[in-house]
Write a protein that holds these residues in place. Structure first.
Motif, PDB file in Angstrom:
ATOM      1  N   THR A 101       0.893  -1.146  -0.051  1.00 19.71           N
ATOM      2  CA  THR A 101      -0.037   0.035   0.024  1.00 19.71           C
ATOM      3  C   THR A 101       0.857   1.201   0.193  1.00 19.71           C
ATOM      4  O   THR A 101       1.848   1.220   0.607  1.00 19.71           O
ATOM      5  CB  THR A 101      -1.081  -0.031   1.479  1.00 19.71           C
ATOM      6  N   GLN A 102       0.355   2.265  -0.228  1.00 21.90           N
ATOM      7  CA  GLN A 102       1.161   3.592  -0.442  1.00 21.90           C
ATOM      8  C   GLN A 102       0.832   4.200   1.134  1.00 21.90           C
ATOM      9  O   GLN A 102       1.566   5.154   1.231  1.00 21.90           O
ATOM     10  CB  GLN A 102       0.546   4.621  -1.471  1.00 21.90           C
ATOM     11  N   ASP A 103       0.094   3.720   1.887  1.00 19.16           N
ATOM     12  CA  ASP A 103      -0.030   4.191   3.005  1.00 19.16           C
ATOM     13  C   ASP A 103       0.757   3.396   4.096  1.00 19.16           C
ATOM     14  O   ASP A 103       0.081   2.453   4.656  1.00 19.16           O
ATOM     15  CB  ASP A 103      -1.585   4.555   3.533  1.00 19.16           C
ATOM     16  N   GLY A 128      -2.454   2.382   6.490  1.00 14.16           N
ATOM     17  CA  GLY A 128      -2.836   1.163   5.341  1.00 14.16           C
ATOM     18  C   GLY A 128      -2.640  -0.151   5.863  1.00 14.16           C
ATOM     19  O   GLY A 128      -3.064  -1.240   5.406  1.00 14.16           O
TER      20      GLY A 128
END
Length: 207
Positions: free
Chosen positions: A132-134, A138
């Motif tokens: 995930t980008q978070d 995330g």
């Protein structure tokens, strides 16, 4: 002959290398992600929570005992216990977690949480693609995202899940038998008390 073992090893490597061009049995890699190798049953990646029935909240096996939270080596499990009780999938009143979070970015997949759980409520998943980008929010999974059905558990770990179901069924049968015996004993005691004749007290008169 000195170095014979090394030569045999090199010959085996060469046989597999050149053989992979003509035989699929010698292929050791696949074109991921278009091609995937099915994980073995003992695969363990990250934990998930098992629930029975169709309602994940009502059927959650976890009773918020917090043993897994205390035993987790990297301290990536966070649990808040309820103040009240609610019926579980079989109607028994149980405490439940108001919060159950696991930080997947910290989890080391050691499976200690599974080993210490006395209720078979947490198991290891075979899913690993959680990029995930978070990197913070995330990868912090709450109880909703962690909850997966017993049917799913049977699909990924059929042997283990069948053994767990058999043990749980035996425990439930013993509990039902104990409750039935207690009810019968209470009924017999009440019947015996009702059968005792009531002797009226004699009223004292003047001589």
């Amino acid at each position: 002959m000195f170095g014979e073992g090394i030569l045999r090893g090199l010959a085996e490597t060469a046989r597999n290398f050149f053989g992979s061009y003509v035989s699929k049995d010698r292929l050791t890699t696949v074109q991921f992600p278009e091609e995937r190798i099915a994980p073995i049953e003992a695969t363990r990646d990250f934990p998930f929570l098992v629930y029975d029935g169709t309602d994940w909240e009502q059927g959650m096996r976890c009773v918020a005992c917090q043993i897994c939270e205390k035993e987790c080596p990297p301290k990536c499990i966070y649990i808040d216990k309820s103040k009240d009780k609610k019926p579980d999938a079989v109607g028994k009143q149980q405490f439940y977690p108001t919060r159950f979070d696991i930080d997947i970015s910290v989890c080391m997949s050691c499976q200690i949480c599974v080993e210490v759980c006395p209720f078979d409520a947490i198991k290891m998943d075979t899913e690993f693609e959680y990029s995930t980008q978070d990197r913070f929010g995330g990868l912090m999974f709450d109880k909703h995202k962690l909850s997966k059905s017993n049917e799913y558990y049977h699909r990924i770990h059929p042997t283990e899940a069948s053994a767990v179901d058999a043990a749980l069924a035996e425990e439930r049968a013993k509990a039902e038998e104990k409750a039935k015996a207690a009810a019968e004993a209470a009924a017999a005691k009440a019947a015996a008390a009702a059968a005792v004749p009531v002797v009226p007290k004699e009223s004292g008169g003047a001589a």
